[in-house]
Design an enzyme around this catalytic site. Sequence first.
Site, PDB file in Angstrom:
ATOM      1  CG  PHE A  11      -1.545   1.211   1.673  1.00  0.00           C
ATOM      2  CD1 PHE A  11      -2.167   2.060   0.772  1.00  0.00           C
ATOM      3  CD2 PHE A  11      -1.504   1.577   3.026  1.00  0.00           C
ATOM      4  CE1 PHE A  11      -2.735   3.258   1.190  1.00  0.00           C
ATOM      5  CE2 PHE A  11      -2.075   2.763   3.462  1.00  0.00           C
ATOM      6  CZ  PHE A  11      -2.682   3.609   2.544  1.00  0.00           C
ATOM      7  CG  ASP A  31       6.583  -6.364  -2.091  1.00  0.00           C
ATOM      8  OD1 ASP A  31       6.162  -7.461  -1.705  1.00  0.00           O
ATOM      9  OD2 ASP A  31       6.161  -5.279  -1.649  1.00  0.00           O
ATOM     10  CG  ASN A  32       8.236 -11.334   0.439  1.00  0.00           C
ATOM     11  OD1 ASN A  32       7.410 -10.434   0.589  1.00  0.00           O
ATOM     12  ND2 ASN A  32       8.593 -12.140   1.431  1.00  0.00           N
ATOM     13  CB  VAL A  56      14.410  -7.434   2.248  1.00  0.00           C
ATOM     14  CG1 VAL A  56      14.086  -6.715   0.954  1.00  0.00           C
ATOM     15  CG2 VAL A  56      13.283  -7.276   3.267  1.00  0.00           C
ATOM     16  N   GLY A 101      23.091  -3.059   5.807  1.00  0.00           N
ATOM     17  CA  GLY A 101      24.371  -3.505   5.254  1.00  0.00           C
ATOM     18  C   GLY A 101      24.552  -2.977   3.841  1.00  0.00           C
ATOM     19  CE1 TYR A 144       4.287  -3.828  11.753  1.00  0.00           C
ATOM     20  CE2 TYR A 144       3.221  -2.602  13.517  1.00  0.00           C
ATOM     21  CZ  TYR A 144       3.698  -2.668  12.219  1.00  0.00           C
ATOM     22  OH  TYR A 144       3.598  -1.564  11.398  1.00  0.00           O
ATOM     23  CB  THR A 174      -1.135   5.837   6.711  1.00  0.00           C
ATOM     24  OG1 THR A 174      -0.289   6.568   7.596  1.00  0.00           O
ATOM     25  CG2 THR A 174      -1.196   6.561   5.377  1.00  0.00           C
ATOM     26  NE  ARG A 185      -3.447  -2.138   7.198  1.00  0.00           N
ATOM     27  CZ  ARG A 185      -2.306  -1.685   6.643  1.00  0.00           C
ATOM     28  NH1 ARG A 185      -1.523  -0.877   7.325  1.00  0.00           N
ATOM     29  NH2 ARG A 185      -1.974  -2.033   5.428  1.00  0.00           N
TER      30      ARG A 185
END
Length: 309
Positions: A11, A31-32, A56, A101, A144, A174, A185
Amino acid sequence: MRSIVTGGAGFLGSHLCDLLLKNGHYVICIDNLVTGNTRNIDHITSDRFTYLKHDVTKPIYFGDKIDYIFHLASPASPVDYLELPIQTLKVGALGTYNMLGLAKEQGARFLLASTSEVYGDPLVNPQPESYWGNVNPIGPRGVYDEAKRYAEAITMAYHNHHRVDTRIARIFNTYGPRMRAGDGRVVPNFINQALKNEDITVYGDGSQTRSFCYVSDLIEGLYRLMIADFNEPVNIGNPAELSILGFANEIIKITNSSSTIVYRNLPIDDPKIRRPDISRAKELLNWEPKVDLRSGLEKTIQYFRNDFD
Ligand code: NAD
Ligand code: UDP
């Protein structure tokens, strides 16, 4: 400028890719797709845009110079991170470590998308950046909250120890187009329930508060923070606070829905209050939200209406 946006098919990430492209950047979106979707970036036709499907939490290397890394990859909805607890912890820890890194190796500037959840169930209102929070590390939301707190800690450590030029944005709730209808959400839930004239599910008695920021305001805040010169955390959000029950009634009114409100159990550790103190962002970034709740919701409702057509 060459920028990486991790979580770029999500999003917020997809809106950030749009803004960076508009500002002339070359953008590499990583992005996965664990909670994102290429649908969010399908509209991008610029030859300055590249999408890489990559997790990542695994290292990645680039030959070409990278100037900015915006690290947004992470499940963000409570429903998502409760379903993906280990992935959430791994992306906050290993994902942030890998991207720091990369920033160190590239001499790139790094921005962490942190969250108001670092304040947990806050005991002060509004929440200034100086507040250390009230977090239950072993509760369901701990996966989280603690991932993001660790991410902040390692970001500051890379700044202080390796002199990486870092930024920390503490993002408050948001909303806007490209939220996933089923992400759980409150904004997509209430809008979709109202559009289908189904019951609106208020958790608890609805007296808990949130402060909702429209996506274009948030993205502008992130960009300004990246180009500013400040390494401590900065709250980015809209200070207009309202109760969840009040929010449900507002959605019913704007959508002209015949839905009625039903009450469901309040999730464990659901914060009772949340409102950003944005004095720091105002002073440092000359930023404050411009879009009021009514106009932001109208745009978001239109997006979800089109989804049903
Ligand atoms: P989102 O779920 O739409 O986007 C997150 C993106 O990250 C998805 O596209 C997902 O596939 C990707 N991702 C997750 N794990 C990954 C991994 N290991 N490797 C690569 N990609 C991965 O959520 P969003 O609302 O756009 O949130 C974006 C960021 O902003 C998150 O870091 C979130 O914690 C933060 N944030 C959002 C809000 C909000 O209200 N939207 C509030 C506070 C913080
Ligand atoms: N909420 C609700 N009904 C729903 C979804 C959420 O009452 O269908 C409440 C939730 O309990 C919380 C608030 O709305 O108090 C915001 O929830 P969300 O999942 O959007 O994000 P949070 O701010 O809790 O991370």
